[in-house]
Design an enzyme around this catalytic site. Structure first.
Site, PDB file in Angstrom:
ATOM      1  N   CYS A  48      41.606 -26.226  23.030  1.00 61.37           N
ATOM      2  CA  CYS A  48      42.073 -26.701  24.344  1.00 61.37           C
ATOM      3  C   CYS A  48      41.085 -26.379  25.462  1.00 61.37           C
ATOM      4  O   CYS A  48      41.117 -27.015  26.521  1.00 61.37           O
ATOM      5  CB  CYS A  48      43.417 -26.054  24.659  1.00 61.37           C
ATOM      6  SG  CYS A  48      43.329 -24.255  24.826  1.00 61.37           S
ATOM      7  N   HIS A  99      29.336 -16.752  26.150  1.00 66.82           N
ATOM      8  CA  HIS A  99      29.234 -15.880  27.325  1.00 66.82           C
ATOM      9  C   HIS A  99      30.651 -15.708  27.846  1.00 66.82           C
ATOM     10  O   HIS A  99      31.325 -16.689  28.143  1.00 66.82           O
ATOM     11  CB  HIS A  99      28.333 -16.537  28.375  1.00 66.82           C
ATOM     12  CG  HIS A  99      27.877 -15.587  29.427  1.00 66.82           C
ATOM     13  ND1 HIS A  99      26.700 -14.886  29.329  1.00 66.82           N
ATOM     14  CD2 HIS A  99      28.454 -15.213  30.583  1.00 66.82           C
ATOM     15  CE1 HIS A  99      26.564 -14.118  30.402  1.00 66.82           C
ATOM     16  NE2 HIS A  99      27.620 -14.300  31.176  1.00 66.82           N
ATOM     17  N   ARG A 103      34.170 -27.256  15.985  1.00 73.08           N
ATOM     18  CA  ARG A 103      35.497 -27.646  15.483  1.00 73.08           C
ATOM     19  C   ARG A 103      35.709 -27.268  14.016  1.00 73.08           C
ATOM     20  O   ARG A 103      36.320 -28.017  13.254  1.00 73.08           O
ATOM     21  CB  ARG A 103      35.746 -29.143  15.716  1.00 73.08           C
ATOM     22  CG  ARG A 103      35.891 -29.532  17.178  1.00 73.08           C
ATOM     23  CD  ARG A 103      37.238 -29.131  17.792  1.00 73.08           C
ATOM     24  NE  ARG A 103      38.312 -29.974  17.296  1.00 73.08           N
ATOM     25  CZ  ARG A 103      39.327 -29.524  16.568  1.00 73.08           C
ATOM     26  NH1 ARG A 103      39.402 -28.228  16.255  1.00 73.08           N
ATOM     27  NH2 ARG A 103      40.267 -30.338  16.163  1.00 73.08           N
ATOM     28  N   TYR A 130      18.960 -26.373  28.302  1.00 70.00           N
ATOM     29  CA  TYR A 130      18.336 -25.149  28.799  1.00 70.00           C
ATOM     30  C   TYR A 130      16.812 -25.268  28.653  1.00 70.00           C
ATOM     31  O   TYR A 130      16.297 -26.245  28.108  1.00 70.00           O
ATOM     32  CB  TYR A 130      18.873 -23.933  28.036  1.00 70.00           C
ATOM     33  CG  TYR A 130      20.359 -23.708  28.224  1.00 70.00           C
ATOM     34  CD1 TYR A 130      20.966 -23.925  29.466  1.00 70.00           C
ATOM     35  CD2 TYR A 130      21.162 -23.278  27.171  1.00 70.00           C
ATOM     36  CE1 TYR A 130      22.333 -23.711  29.645  1.00 70.00           C
ATOM     37  CE2 TYR A 130      22.534 -23.061  27.342  1.00 70.00           C
ATOM     38  CZ  TYR A 130      23.104 -23.284  28.575  1.00 70.00           C
ATOM     39  OH  TYR A 130      24.455 -23.073  28.743  1.00 70.00           O
ATOM     40  N   HIS A 163      24.627 -30.051  27.934  1.00 68.94           N
ATOM     41  CA  HIS A 163      25.852 -29.947  28.735  1.00 68.94           C
ATOM     42  C   HIS A 163      26.131 -31.216  29.526  1.00 68.94           C
ATOM     43  O   HIS A 163      27.256 -31.504  29.878  1.00 68.94           O
ATOM     44  CB  HIS A 163      25.782 -28.756  29.683  1.00 68.94           C
ATOM     45  CG  HIS A 163      25.879 -27.449  28.951  1.00 68.94           C
ATOM     46  ND1 HIS A 163      26.882 -27.181  28.057  1.00 68.94           N
ATOM     47  CD2 HIS A 163      25.088 -26.351  28.962  1.00 68.94           C
ATOM     48  CE1 HIS A 163      26.713 -25.962  27.549  1.00 68.94           C
ATOM     49  NE2 HIS A 163      25.628 -25.446  28.082  1.00 68.94           N
TER      50      HIS A 163
HETATM   51 FE1  SF4 Z   1      40.553 -22.060  21.354  1.00 69.62          FE
HETATM   52 FE2  SF4 Z   1      42.007 -22.782  23.491  1.00 69.62          FE
HETATM   53 FE3  SF4 Z   1      41.755 -20.212  22.778  1.00 69.62          FE
HETATM   54 FE4  SF4 Z   1      39.677 -21.501  23.824  1.00 69.62          FE
HETATM   55  S1  SF4 Z   1      41.592 -21.050  24.853  1.00 69.62           S
HETATM   56  S2  SF4 Z   1      39.659 -20.151  22.062  1.00 69.62           S
HETATM   57  S3  SF4 Z   1      39.941 -23.484  22.915  1.00 69.62           S
HETATM   58  S4  SF4 Z   1      42.767 -21.832  21.617  1.00 69.62           S
END
Ligand code: SF4
Ligand code: FAD
Ligand code: NAP
Length: 684
Positions: free
Chosen positions: A348, A37, A299, A177, A263
Site C-alpha cells: 500500500c 531509508h 513485489r 541517482y 523515480h
Molecule cells: Fe507494505 Fe504497506 Fe507496510 Fe509499506 S506500509 S511495508 S507497503 S504493508
C-alpha cells in the site's frame, strides 16, 4: 515431529534455504532485506533505534541486510547522515555489532547512496546541469576534478563501511541517482571522456566499482544495483544493460542487484496493482549473460513467490524490503512451516514510502512496530483481564490480537459472518487483492492466540454487561454519510457499499459523489474490465505500456498503454476546489489518477450538489447550473462514527473505550486504525 516438519519445509523451500557461497564468505539463505531509508538514520538516538530495528530482522532469519542509503558526502544527500570519516564509522558500529550479536551468520551491507541531481541541496551535482522533473534544484555540472572527488568519496565511504564492521556495501547505480545519470544520454550531454559514446557514459559507474573494490580489498561484499529496466522513454537499451553488467562484474562487483525504475518513471513498479514478482523475468534474462549472483526484487512478498523465482532460475537471491517491515520474522516463520502466520506486505506504501516522501519516519500499516522497536513493545501483562472487543475490522482485530498476545483473555464479536470490517469491501477492488492476506493473517492469529471469536453476533450493552467483562473495547467502525440533498433517496442513488458488494445495479452513465479514497476505488471498480492487472502480468504490461519481451529502451519507449474499460461514462465529483485526488497517497495517488484518466473518467472539483431527480444530478459548477443526465449516482461522501454501542455502555457505566472509525471517522484509514488499536492494547 518438529524436526520432520522442518525437513519437509526446507524441501518445499529448497532453493530459498540453500546457502550461497561467495568464496570468502557465505550467505546462509537466499533472502535479503532490501535497502530502505527509514528516517531513523537522521533521528535522535538513531543508531540505537536502527540497531534494534535491524537486529530484530536478523533474529527473524534473513540472510543479509542492506541498510538504508547513506551518502558518501554532503552534496550526495542534502543535510542528512553521511559516512565519510572514522568518527562516523564508530557510530555505525552500534548497528553492525547489534546485528552480528543477534546472529553472527547474518551479513549486513551499507548502501552507498549518491542521489546526484535528486539531492535536496542547492550544491547537488550531476554529469550535466539538467534538472529532473522531480528534483528541487538544478545540479552543478561536475568538472574533471569534481568527478574524481565523487569517485574517491565513494571509495572512502566503502572503506569507512568496512571500518564500521559492515560485511559489504551496495552501490546504487539506478533510480535517477548520480551513477545512473551518467549512463543515459538525456541526463549526460558531456563531450569529454565521461560522455558521448556508451563506453564513455559507463566509465563513471565502472570506475566507482573499481575504486571501491580497491579500497576494501577482495574479501568484502560489493553489490552493484543496476537499472535492468529503467522505465524511461529513451532509457537504457537491453544490450547497454548487459554491457554495464559485464563491466561492473569485471571491475569487482560480486553481486548484481536488479532495479526497475527511475523515480521519475510513469510506470508503477511496487504499488499494490503491480503483479507479484512482475520484474523477476528481466533479472532472469540478465542472469544468463553474467557470471556473478543476481538479486531480484519488487513485489515478492511471500516465500512461495520467492521460491518459484529461484526455482525458475530467474535469480540467485531475493530482495524483500517492505515485507521485512511488515513481518521481521518472515524467514523464520517459513523455515518453521508457519507461512500462514506471516504478516504480509500489501504494497500500500501508506506508512513506508508515503512517509519517506513526506519527511516522516517510516513504519508499516500492518505492523506499527516497524521502526519503533525501542518504543512500542507488546510485553506480557501481569494482570490478565477479560476483554470484549466489539467489531472485527482492522482496529478490533489489531486490538484483540495484541491484547491476547500480552496474555489478556479476549472475546471478539462481529455482527458480520466474517472478520475484516471494511477490508471486506477493499479487497473486492481490482488491484487490492493483497488485502486478503491481512485477513488471512488475522484469522490465523485469532486461532493461534485462542481468541474467542463470535461472528454473526450483534452485541448491545445489555448482552455485554450480562457476560461481566472487565473492559469493553468498542471498534464498531463507521456509517456511510448520507448528504442532505434533495432527492438523495431517489431510486437512482445507491451507496458505495451496495455497489461494491454487487447488491446495486449500476447504469451506463454514472456520477460518483465524493472523490476520496473510496470514490476513486469505486470508479476503478465500475470502469474496470477483465482480469485485474495485479493478477496478470500481460494485462499489467498492456495497461502500463511495458514491453517485457522485446525490451525497447527503458522497457517502455514507443509502447502505447492499452487500457481496457467497461465503457461506462463516469464523472467523479467533489465540492472542494482542490485538485481531485489530492488526498490520495503521495507515492500511489498518481497511478490511480492516471488509470482513471486513461479510462475516460472525468474529474470535477468545485461542485455544488442541488438535487437528484428522474432527469439526473443537478449541480452548480462555479455558479453555473448543470445537469448530469446519469442513470446512477453513487454516494461516496465520507463516513461518520458508529458509536451507539459506546454511548449505551457509558450510560450503563460499563468500563469501555473507543477505537478506530468509531472513535474518529474523519480521514480514518487502516493505518491509523491499526496503529491506534495496537498502541492502546500495548498499554492495557
Ligand atoms: Fe507494505 Fe504497506 Fe507496510 Fe509499506 S506500509 S511495508 S507497503 S504493508
Ligand atoms: P470497520 O472496518 O468499519 O469495522 C467495524 C466492524 O464492527 C464491522 O465488521 C462491523 O460489522 C462491526 N460492528 C459494528 N457494530 C457492531 C455491533 N453492535 N456488534 C458487533 N459488531 C459490530 N484504508 C486504508 O488504509 N487503505 C486502503 O487502501 C483502504 N481502502 C479502502 C477501500 C474501501 C472500498 C473501503 C470501504 C475502505 C478502505 N479503507 C482503506 C479504509 C479502512 O478499511 C478503514 O479505515 C478501516 O476498516 C476502519 O477500521 P475499523 O476497525 O475502525 O472499522
Ligand atoms: P474521504 O477520503 O474523507 O472522502 C470523502 C469524500 O466525500 C470527499 O471527496 C469529500 O469531498 C466528500 N464529502 C464529504 N462530505 C460530503 C457531503 N456532506 N456531501 C457530499 N460530499 C461530501 O473518505 P472516504 O473516501 O469515505 O474514505 C474513508 C477512509 O478510507 C479515508 O480516510 C481514506 O483515506 C480511506 N481509504 C483509503 C484508500 C487508499 O487507497 N489509501 C482507499 C479508500 C479509502 P468534498 O467535501 O470536497 O465534496
Amino acid at each position: 515431529m518438529e524436526a520432520a516438519r522442518r525437513k519437509v519445509v526446507s524441501g518445499r523451500y529448497e532453493h530459498l534455504f540453500t546457502p550461497l557461497d561467495l568464496g570468502f564468505t557465505r550467505l546462509k539463505n537466499r533472502v535479503l532485506m532490501g535497502s530502505m531509508h527509514t528516517g531513523l538514520e537522521e533521528a535522535p538516538d538513531g543508531f540505537r533505534r536502527q540497531a534494534a530495528y535491524y537486529a530484530e530482522r536478523a533474529r527473524g532469519g534473513v540472510g543479509m541486510i542492506i541498510t538504508g542509503g547513506i551518502p558518501p558526502n554532503p552534496e550526495a544527500g542534502g543535510g542528512g547522515a553521511i559516512l565519510s570519516n572514522p568518527q562516523e564509522a564508530s557510530d555505525h558500529r552500534i548497528v553492525t555489532e547489534a546485528v552480528h550479536a543477534a546472529d553472527p551468520d547474518v551479513k549486513i551491507c551499507l548502501q552507498i547512496l549518491h542521489t546526484g541531481p535528486l539531492a535536496r541541496t542547492p550544491d547537488c551535482v550531476a554529469p550535466s546541469a539538467i534538472r529532473s522533473r522531480i528534483a528541487a534544484f538544478t545540479p552543478r555540472e561536475l568538472d574533471e576534478e569534481g568527478i574524481e572527488k565523487q569517485i574517491s568519496d565513494f571509495a572512502n565511504c566503502a572503506a569507512m563501511a568496512r571500518l564500521a564492521g559492515y560485511d559489504g556495501v551496495e552501490i546504487i547505480g539506478s533510480a535517477g541517482y548520480l551513477i545512473s545519470t551518467f549512463l543515459v544520454e538525456r541526463t549526460n550531454q558531456r563531450t569529454d571522456q565521461w560522455g558521448g559514446s556508451y563506453e564513455n557514459r559507463m566509465r563513471f559507474a565502472v570506475e566507482v566499482v573499481r575504486r571501491v573494490r580497491e579500497a576494501v580489498g577482495p574479501d568484502f561484499i560489493v553489490i552493484f544495483r543496476i537499472a535492468a529496466m529503467d522505465m524511461l522513454d529513451g532509457g537504457m537499451a537491453w544490450d547497454e544493460v548487459v554491457q554495464l553488467g559485464k563491466a561492473v562484474e569485471a571491475a569487482g562487483a560480486n553481486i548484481i542487484s536488479t532495479h526497475f525504475c527511475w523515480h521519475e518513471a510513469q510506470v508503477p513498479t511496487i504499488a499494490t496493482m503491480v503483479p507479484r514478482a512482475a520484474f523477476a523475468g528481466v533479472t532472469g534474462r540478465l542472469r544468463k549473460a553474467l557470471t556473478v549472483p543476481l538479486i531480484t526484487s519488487n513485489r515478492i512478498n511471500m516465500p512461495d513467490v520467492a521460491e518459484a523465482v529461484l526455482a525458475r532460475g530467474d535469480a540467485d537471491l531475493i530482495s524483500m524490503a517492505r515485507p521485512m517491515l511488515a513481518d521481521p520474522d518472515l524467514v523464520r516463520k517459513t523455515l518453521e512451516g508457519r507461512e500462514d502466520e506471516i504478516n504480509t506486505c500489501i504494497a500500500c506504501n501508506q506508512a513506508c514510502l508515503d512517509h519517506t516522501f513526506t519527511g516522516q519516519t517510516v513504519s508499516c500499516l500492518v505492523n506499527p512496530r516497524a521502526c519503533r522497536e525501542t518504543e512500542l513493545n507488546y510485553q506480557p501483562t501481569d494482570h490478565s483481564r477479560r476483554l470484549a472487543v466489539v467489531g472485527a475490522g482492522p482496529a478490533g482485530l489489531a486490538y484483540a490480537t495484541v491484547a491476547a498476545e500480552r496474555g489478556h483473555r479476549v472475546t471478539l464479536f462481529d455482527a458480520a459472518s466474517e472478520i475484516g470490517g471494511q477490508f471486506n469491501l477493499a479487497r473486492r477492488i481490482p488491484g487490492k487483492e493483497e488485502f486478503d492476506e491481512t485477513l488471512r493473517y488475522f484469522r490465523r492469529r485469532i486461532e493461534v492466540l485462542g481468541i474467542d471469536l463470535r461472528l454473526d453476533t450483534r452485541v448491545d450493552a445489555k448482552s455485554l454487561q450480562a457476560e461481566g467483562f472487565d473492559h469493553v473495547v468498542v471498534a464498531t467502525g463507521i456509517e456511510p454519510r448520507t448528504p442532505d440533498i434533495d432527492g438523495i433517496h431517489h431510486p437512482k442513488v445507491v451507496s458505495y457499499i451496495d455497489v461494491i458488494m454487487g447488491r446495486a445495479s449500476v447504469g451506463q452513465s454514472v456520477a460518483i459523489m465524493g472523490a476520496g479514497g473510496i470514490g476513486f476505488d469505486v470508479a476503478e471498480l465500475i470502469t474496470h474490465k477483465g482480469t485485474s492487472a495485479a493478477l496478470d502480468i500481460d494485462v499489467f504490461a498492456r495497461e502500463w505500456g511495458v514491453d517485457f519481451a522485446n525490451h525497447p529502451r527503458g522497457g517502455v519507449t514507443g509502447v502505447v498503454p492499452m487500457v481496457a474499460t467497461s465503457g461506462r461514462d463516469v464523472t467523479l465529483m467533489q465540492r472542494k476546489s482542490d485538485a481531485v485526488g489530492k488526498s490520495l497517497g503521495r507515492t500511489t495517488g498518481w497511478t490511480h489518477r492516471l488509470t482513471l484518466q486513461r479510462r475516460g473518467v472525468k474529474m470535477m472539483n468545485g461542485v455544488e450538489y442541488l438535487k437528484i431527480d428522474d432527469a439526473g444530478l443537478h449541480v452548480l459548477i462555479k455558479g453555473e447550473p448543470r445537469l448530469f443526465e446519469v442513470d446512477t449516482v453513487i454516494v461516496c461522501a465520507g463516513q461518520t462514527p458508529l458509536r451507539t454501542l459506546f454511548d449505551s455502555l457509558e450510560a450503563e457505566h460499563v468500563p469501555a473505550s473507543l477505537i478506530g472509525g468509531a472513535f474518529e471517522a474523519s480521514e480514518l484509514d487502516a493505518k491509523r486504525a491499526i496503529n491506534q488499536a495496537s498502541e492502546l492494547a500495548a498499554q492495557i
